[in-house]
Scaffold this motif. Structure first.
Motif, PDB file in Angstrom:
ATOM      1  N   ILE A  34       0.932  -1.206   0.093  1.00 23.55           N
ATOM      2  CA  ILE A  34      -0.167  -0.169  -0.112  1.00 23.55           C
ATOM      3  C   ILE A  34       0.823   1.096   0.003  1.00 23.55           C
ATOM      4  CG2 ILE A  34      -1.538   1.382   1.318  1.00 23.55           C
ATOM      5  CD1 ILE A  34      -2.872  -1.246   2.173  1.00 23.55           C
ATOM      6  N   VAL A  35       1.904   1.249   0.777  1.00 24.94           N
ATOM      7  CA  VAL A  35       2.642   2.353   0.823  1.00 24.94           C
ATOM      8  C   VAL A  35       3.726   2.571  -0.419  1.00 24.94           C
ATOM      9  CG1 VAL A  35       4.535   3.483   2.515  1.00 24.94           C
ATOM     10  CG2 VAL A  35       2.798   2.382   3.424  1.00 24.94           C
ATOM     11  N   GLU A  36       4.556   1.606  -0.648  1.00 25.68           N
ATOM     12  CA  GLU A  36       5.725   1.569  -1.828  1.00 25.68           C
ATOM     13  C   GLU A  36       4.892   1.262  -2.998  1.00 25.68           C
ATOM     14  OE1 GLU A  36       8.722   2.156  -1.214  1.00 25.68           O
ATOM     15  OE2 GLU A  36       8.469   2.570   0.688  1.00 25.68           O
ATOM     16  N   GLY A  37       3.920   0.269  -3.237  1.00 26.02           N
ATOM     17  CA  GLY A  37       3.495  -0.077  -4.602  1.00 26.02           C
ATOM     18  C   GLY A  37       2.437   1.125  -5.131  1.00 26.02           C
ATOM     19  N   LEU A  38       1.529   1.432  -4.317  1.00 27.74           N
ATOM     20  CA  LEU A  38       0.372   2.149  -4.701  1.00 27.74           C
ATOM     21  C   LEU A  38       0.588   3.839  -4.322  1.00 27.74           C
ATOM     22  CD1 LEU A  38      -2.492   0.001  -3.442  1.00 27.74           C
ATOM     23  CD2 LEU A  38      -1.749   0.308  -5.726  1.00 27.74           C
ATOM     24  N   ARG A  39       1.548   3.990  -3.596  1.00 21.40           N
ATOM     25  CA  ARG A  39       1.869   5.164  -3.013  1.00 21.40           C
ATOM     26  C   ARG A  39       0.671   5.901  -2.561  1.00 21.40           C
ATOM     27  NH1 ARG A  39       7.168   5.198  -3.953  1.00 21.40           N
ATOM     28  NH2 ARG A  39       7.847   4.809  -5.890  1.00 21.40           N
ATOM     29  N   PRO A  42      -0.602   8.036   3.983  1.00 14.22           N
ATOM     30  CA  PRO A  42      -0.607   7.243   5.389  1.00 14.22           C
ATOM     31  C   PRO A  42      -2.270   6.855   6.005  1.00 14.22           C
ATOM     32  CG  PRO A  42       1.021   8.882   5.545  1.00 14.22           C
ATOM     33  CD  PRO A  42       0.144   9.209   4.122  1.00 14.22           C
ATOM     34  N   MET A  43      -2.993   7.987   5.569  1.00  9.79           N
ATOM     35  CA  MET A  43      -4.369   7.436   6.190  1.00  9.79           C
ATOM     36  C   MET A  43      -4.989   6.310   5.581  1.00  9.79           C
ATOM     37  SD  MET A  43      -7.587  10.028   5.557  1.00  9.79           S
ATOM     38  CE  MET A  43      -9.249   9.327   5.432  1.00  9.79           C
ATOM     39  N   TYR A  44      -4.384   6.156   4.267  1.00 12.37           N
ATOM     40  CA  TYR A  44      -5.135   4.821   3.702  1.00 12.37           C
ATOM     41  C   TYR A  44      -4.796   3.430   4.283  1.00 12.37           C
ATOM     42  CZ  TYR A  44      -7.294   7.377  -0.145  1.00 12.37           C
ATOM     43  OH  TYR A  44      -8.087   8.118  -0.943  1.00 12.37           O
ATOM     44  N   LEU A  45      -3.427   3.472   4.775  1.00 14.15           N
ATOM     45  CA  LEU A  45      -2.716   2.486   5.690  1.00 14.15           C
ATOM     46  C   LEU A  45      -3.367   2.322   6.762  1.00 14.15           C
ATOM     47  CD1 LEU A  45      -0.747   0.155   5.821  1.00 14.15           C
ATOM     48  CD2 LEU A  45       1.094   2.204   6.775  1.00 14.15           C
ATOM     49  N   GLY A  46      -3.784   3.379   7.615  1.00 11.71           N
ATOM     50  CA  GLY A  46      -4.613   3.347   8.778  1.00 11.71           C
ATOM     51  C   GLY A  46      -6.079   2.844   8.501  1.00 11.71           C
ATOM     52  N   VAL A  47      -6.746   3.045   7.503  1.00 11.49           N
ATOM     53  CA  VAL A  47      -7.718   2.409   7.158  1.00 11.49           C
ATOM     54  C   VAL A  47      -7.845   0.858   7.004  1.00 11.49           C
ATOM     55  CG1 VAL A  47      -9.656   2.467   5.414  1.00 11.49           C
ATOM     56  CG2 VAL A  47      -8.833   4.861   6.135  1.00 11.49           C
TER      57      VAL A  47
END
Length: 56
Positions: A34-39, A42-47
């Motif tokens: 999610i962080v590296e590939g989709l750029r 940070p909110m999306y990582l939290g979700v």
């Protein structure tokens, strides 16, 4: 009959262990994707983390 129940118990434990191991390998890699590939921000990582925790 007892042998059949014992066999089902062993299969259940084996599948539970494999499912847990799969989750242990996939969840950290999914966060990295999610962080590296989709750029994604940070909110999306939290979700994602909250959703996985609630579903688990």
């Amino acid at each position: 009959m007892k042998a059949l129940l014992k066999q089902h118990g062993v299969i259940f434990i084996l599948l539970s262990m494999l499912t847990g191991l799969m989750g242990a390998f996939v969840n950290p890699l999914m966060s990295l994707f999610i962080v590296e590939g989709l750029r994604a921000p940070p909110m999306y990582l939290g979700v994602y983390v909250v959703a996985v925790t609630i579903m688990g």
